[in-house]
Scaffold this active site. Structure first.
Site, PDB file in Angstrom:
ATOM      1  N   GLU A  61       0.805  -1.223   0.000  1.00 27.01           N
ATOM      2  CA  GLU A  61       0.000   0.000   0.000  1.00 27.01           C
ATOM      3  C   GLU A  61       0.839   1.275   0.000  1.00 27.01           C
ATOM      4  O   GLU A  61       0.416   2.313  -0.512  1.00 27.01           O
ATOM      5  CB  GLU A  61      -0.964   0.009   1.189  1.00 27.01           C
ATOM      6  CG  GLU A  61      -2.124  -0.969   1.052  1.00 27.01           C
ATOM      7  CD  GLU A  61      -1.793  -2.367   1.567  1.00 27.01           C
ATOM      8  OE1 GLU A  61      -0.612  -2.640   1.866  1.00 27.01           O
ATOM      9  OE2 GLU A  61      -2.732  -3.186   1.669  1.00 27.01           O
ATOM     10  N   PHE A  64     -11.628  -7.589  13.456  1.00 27.61           N
ATOM     11  CA  PHE A  64     -10.549  -8.014  12.568  1.00 27.61           C
ATOM     12  C   PHE A  64     -10.207  -6.894  11.579  1.00 27.61           C
ATOM     13  O   PHE A  64     -11.098  -6.314  10.964  1.00 27.61           O
ATOM     14  CB  PHE A  64     -10.967  -9.280  11.792  1.00 27.61           C
ATOM     15  CG  PHE A  64      -9.936  -9.732  10.798  1.00 27.61           C
ATOM     16  CD1 PHE A  64      -8.687 -10.166  11.227  1.00 27.61           C
ATOM     17  CD2 PHE A  64     -10.203  -9.697   9.437  1.00 27.61           C
ATOM     18  CE1 PHE A  64      -7.730 -10.574  10.311  1.00 27.61           C
ATOM     19  CE2 PHE A  64      -9.243 -10.098   8.517  1.00 27.61           C
ATOM     20  CZ  PHE A  64      -8.008 -10.539   8.957  1.00 27.61           C
ATOM     21  N   GLN A  65      -8.937  -6.596  11.448  1.00 30.96           N
ATOM     22  CA  GLN A  65      -8.422  -5.531  10.582  1.00 30.96           C
ATOM     23  C   GLN A  65      -9.050  -4.177  10.880  1.00 30.96           C
ATOM     24  O   GLN A  65      -9.316  -3.379   9.986  1.00 30.96           O
ATOM     25  CB  GLN A  65      -8.588  -5.904   9.098  1.00 30.96           C
ATOM     26  CG  GLN A  65      -7.722  -7.109   8.714  1.00 30.96           C
ATOM     27  CD  GLN A  65      -7.584  -7.315   7.225  1.00 30.96           C
ATOM     28  OE1 GLN A  65      -8.496  -7.028   6.453  1.00 30.96           O
ATOM     29  NE2 GLN A  65      -6.443  -7.837   6.814  1.00 30.96           N
ATOM     30  N   LYS A 102     -17.506  -0.918   5.804  1.00 30.39           N
ATOM     31  CA  LYS A 102     -17.934  -1.850   4.768  1.00 30.39           C
ATOM     32  C   LYS A 102     -19.442  -1.799   4.512  1.00 30.39           C
ATOM     33  O   LYS A 102     -19.898  -1.861   3.368  1.00 30.39           O
ATOM     34  CB  LYS A 102     -17.512  -3.276   5.146  1.00 30.39           C
ATOM     35  CG  LYS A 102     -17.786  -4.285   4.039  1.00 30.39           C
ATOM     36  CD  LYS A 102     -17.137  -5.635   4.303  1.00 30.39           C
ATOM     37  CE  LYS A 102     -17.343  -6.547   3.098  1.00 30.39           C
ATOM     38  NZ  LYS A 102     -16.718  -7.852   3.291  1.00 30.39           N
ATOM     39  N   MET A 153      24.323   9.017   2.782  1.00 29.84           N
ATOM     40  CA  MET A 153      24.194  10.270   3.521  1.00 29.84           C
ATOM     41  C   MET A 153      24.481  10.045   5.001  1.00 29.84           C
ATOM     42  O   MET A 153      25.093  10.888   5.657  1.00 29.84           O
ATOM     43  CB  MET A 153      22.784  10.857   3.307  1.00 29.84           C
ATOM     44  CG  MET A 153      22.640  12.278   3.794  1.00 29.84           C
ATOM     45  SD  MET A 153      23.797  13.418   2.996  1.00 29.84           S
ATOM     46  CE  MET A 153      22.816  14.032   1.631  1.00 29.84           C
TER      47      MET A 153
END
Lengths: 594, 158
Positions: free
Chosen positions: A78, A140-141, A190, A507
């Site tokens: 993502e 969940f999630q 959802k 760096m």
């Protein structure tokens, strides 16, 4: 044919075979939340969504699948989706759109969202959420995505009713793209996109918010005061930033600088807003800015800051910043004005509108009023330029990273879209690839996100398939989002990856050399992969270049492969440093030159 | 500000993220129930206060910001204070509450609970005046403010 079955698009009442709404039937068509969301994207002219499916967004994906107008690019992580949308937005000026699922989908997107927020990039990030009935139950999630993203968005929304989707999307696009742009997150549970719940769809033509009225037009009195200061300057300096690119004001800025014949420097985010090849351009300023730009800043008597925010990497020690200058500051965000440096003439407004208002006033006044002082100032600048601070020593057949960037510039005729990751290679790309046009230099300036370069390049390539897109990276950064090589293959996005591989987190190593007596704590990358094989295993072309004399030939060969992604692994001088450098705590006039 | 879920945390989050301090914060819906009014007390020099106001104005849920300290205004805070009031101190507590124009709103054998309204420094003074009398509990609302004179705080049109 299983594929034929899977890909066949069902036609529903009110939709034609391509899933577009039949306008005649529009009035009585009822749509689900998922379908409404997709229709909103169409109404906003969105051609691509970068995303990754999951449980909470399945209804939306199902709606997306049943139409062809809005394409979906399936990423591999993502974070990559957000960077791709970000690259797309930076190159095109249009908002980038992301769709990810709840929980880990949303948290993975956070780095990308924060990256866009720091650089004021307009994004719409749609995140799935668990059903409203489960919110707060540790489902969940589930994460509190509105809470997690709150400090790194311009605004965010939680949509709890299907009837609110259209108006929320309208507001989201409006907020993301107006004023000082930025990412807007829309969190959708959802059940709100449930296909069994349908309502009439009507996308609002416009939206207005009582608490949000970005100022576009600058205050006339302030503009006149500024002009007076500007045209009477003896040692003027124009310092312009990313705001000019975001505001599409490159042409106005160029006319402004030329009309006055004043020297101009760009910030890291502002490169390309003024043509780098022009004699009035002094290069980038700041920590790794040129000698002439930083000395010009330090000694100027009038500083004209345009769409820049006096970032700490630009100013160095604030107590020593522009000690003799009166400062004019044009910015669309009032909170950027006098935040770090108190200015004398603030002008709140879009840089484009303010500059357009200024140009005729300067012409009417007959331009700059101090020609003799200006001639002396240019002579002084010429002396600083003679230091040739960007010259670098070559060392036999060892590949100097700066040389690679110079050759990339030559071969692409300075006209490529160049993205970068973060670190030494980013500074070398900024210093040695002279950008003559805006929106061509795409990097994470504010947040400094390693892993940005490759996905951002893919987003640009998606927007402009016929343009040359180069990702300048290092072996450290590229491994932070390297999985997107797979996305590049799937969607045929043949960018060129120029990896300046010095086997160090360069760096970090440079700072350890300068400030930690050479104790290279964990900055050495042992056990690097074979990048040639890695590229090949992803279905691309890999090249390993070890000698300076091979650089040009390899680049020409790679760029000749127009339709292949080529990963070029340049084995560069491991101990090369980025110069000039203004150490932390020093003034801009206190640079380390070599 | 908009009377919406999350508006308060946007303000609180802004203060913590940018290192500004919140001395007190009071928020409740207004007559227009789509709006809430928040009174927030903070400290800082002129430049910090200016930044705070600008940053608050950037929040989409914030409709209008007014620096009360800019003009004559009234500041009031509510305190509920429970003190031990036994035989020897009962009269003293009662007398002090009278002097400070507090009201005793709950009584038990060994305690008084006093309600007091005023600017913060008056409430502080009352607590100091209690001296050795033991305080059981103090609840303070944080300051509310309103400008003096006939004008109210106007909300911009959409």
């Amino acid at each position: 044919m299983p594929f034929g079955l899977a890909l066949r698009r069902k036609t529903q009442a009110g939709f034609d075979a391509f899933g577009s709404i039949n306008l005649k039937e529009r009035k009585r068509v009822e749509l689900s939340g998922g379908q409404i969301l997709v229709e909103c994207l169409k109404a906003e002219g969105v051609d691509a969504v970068f995303g990754y499916p999951g449980g909470a967004v399945l209804h939306i994906y199902d709606a997306l699948f049943q139409q062809e107008q809005v394409k979906h690019i399936l990423v591999r992580h993502e974070q990559g989706a957000v960077h791709m949308a970000d690259g797309y937005a930076r190159a095109t000026g249009k908002p980038g759109v992301v769709l990810v699922t709840s929980g880990p989908g949303a948290t993975n997107a956070v780095t990308g969202i924060a990256t866009a927020h720091m650089d004021s990039i307009p994004l719409i990030v749609i995140t799935g959420q668990v059903p409203t009935s489960l919110i707060g139950n540790d489902a969940f999630q589930e994460v509190d995505n509105v809470g997690i993203t709150r400090p790194c968005v311009k605004h965010n929304f939680l949509v709890k009713d299907v009837r609110d989707i259209a108006i929320t999307m309208k507001k989201a696009f409006y907020i993301a793209t107006t004023g000082r742009p930025g990412p807007v997150v829309v969190d959708i549970p959802k059940d709100v996109t449930d296909p069994r719940v349908t309502i009439p769809f009507d996308y609002p033509a416009s939206v207005s918010l009582r608490s949000y009225h970005p100022t576009v037009k600058g205050h006339t009195g302030q503009i006149r005061k500024a002009i007076d200061l500007i045209i009477n300057a003896e040692r003027p300096m124009i310092y312009s930033g990313g705001g000019v690119i975001l505001g599409g004001a490159s042409a106005q800025l160029t006319r402004f600088a030329r009309l006055l014949n004043y020297p101009i420097t760009n910030t890291l985010m502002g490169l390309g807003a003024y043509p780098a090849s022009d004699r009035q351009f002094l290069g980038m300023l700041g920590m790794h800015g040129t000698y002439e730009a930083n000395m010009g800043m330090h000694h100027c008597d009038v500083l004209i800051a345009i769409g820049a925010r006096f970032d700490d990497r630009v100013t160095g020690n604030l107590a020593k910043f522009c000690p003799t200058a009166k400062i004019v500051h044009i910015d669309i965000d009032p909170a950027s004005i006098s935040k770090n440096v108190v200015v004398d003439v603030p002008i709140v407004g879009s840089v484009k509108s303010v500059l357009e208002e200024m140009l005729p006033l300067i012409e009417d006044a007959g331009g700059a009023k101090q020609p003799e002082a200006l001639t002396a100032w240019w002579a002084q600048i010429a002396q600083w330029r003679d230091m040739r601070c960007l010259d670098f020593k070559t060392n036999g057949d060892v590949i100097k990273p700066q040389y690679v960037v110079q050759k990339v510039w030559e071969i692409t005729q300075g006209d490529a879209y160049v993205t970068s990751d973060v670190g030494q290679h980013q500074m070398w790309a900024a210093q040695y690839y002279g950008f003559d046009k805006p929106n061509r230099w795409i990097n994470s300036g504010g947040l400094g996100t390693m892993g940005f370069g490759l996905p951002a390049a893919l987003g640009v390539k998606f927007a402009y398939p016929d343009e040359e897109v180069v990702c300048v990276t290092g072996e450290g950064s590229i491994q932070m989002c390297i999985q997107e090589l797979s996305t590049a293959l799937q969607y045929h996005l043949p960018v060129k990856v120029v990896s300046l591989n010095n086997r160090y987190l360069g760096m970090v190593r440079q700072w350890q050399e300068f400030f930690y007596s050479g104790r290279y704590a964990m900055s050495y990358m042992e056990a690097l992969p074979d990048f040639v094989k890695l590229a090949e295993s992803y279905g691309h072309v890999g090249m390993r270049i070890e000698k300076a004399s091979d650089v040009e030939g390899a680049l020409r060969e790679a760029f000749a492969m127009r339709d292949r992604l080529v990963f070029m692994d340049f084995q560069t001088d491991p101990l090369e440093n980025v110069y000039p450098m203004v150490p932390a705590g020093a003034g801009l006039n206190e640079m380390i030159l070599v | 500000m908009e009377n919406e879920a999350g508006a308060l945390s946007r303000v609180a989050g802004l203060f913590s993220a940018r290192g500004y301090n919140i001395e007190s914060l009071c928020v409740a819906p207004t007559v227009d129930e789509t709006l809430s009014r928040m009174t927030l007390v903070t400290r800082g020099d002129e430049q910090i206060i200016e930044q705070i106001i600008k940053q608050l104005n950037k929040l989409i849920d914030v409709v209008k910001v007014q620096d009360m300290a800019d003009a004559p205004h009234i500041e009031r805070e509510l305190m509920l204070i429970k003190v031990q009031a036994q035989e020897n101190s009962r009269n003293e507590v009662y007398r002090l509450a009278e002097i400070f124009r507090g009201q005793i709103i709950d009584v038990s054998e060994s305690s008084y609970t006093i309600q007091m309204v005023g600017p913060g420094h008056k409430l502080d003074a009352f607590v100091t005046a209690l001296g050795a009398i033991p305080v059981v509990e103090i609840v303070r609302s944080g300051a509310l403010g309103i400008a003096r004179g006939p004008r109210g705080m106007a909300v911009p049109e959409a």
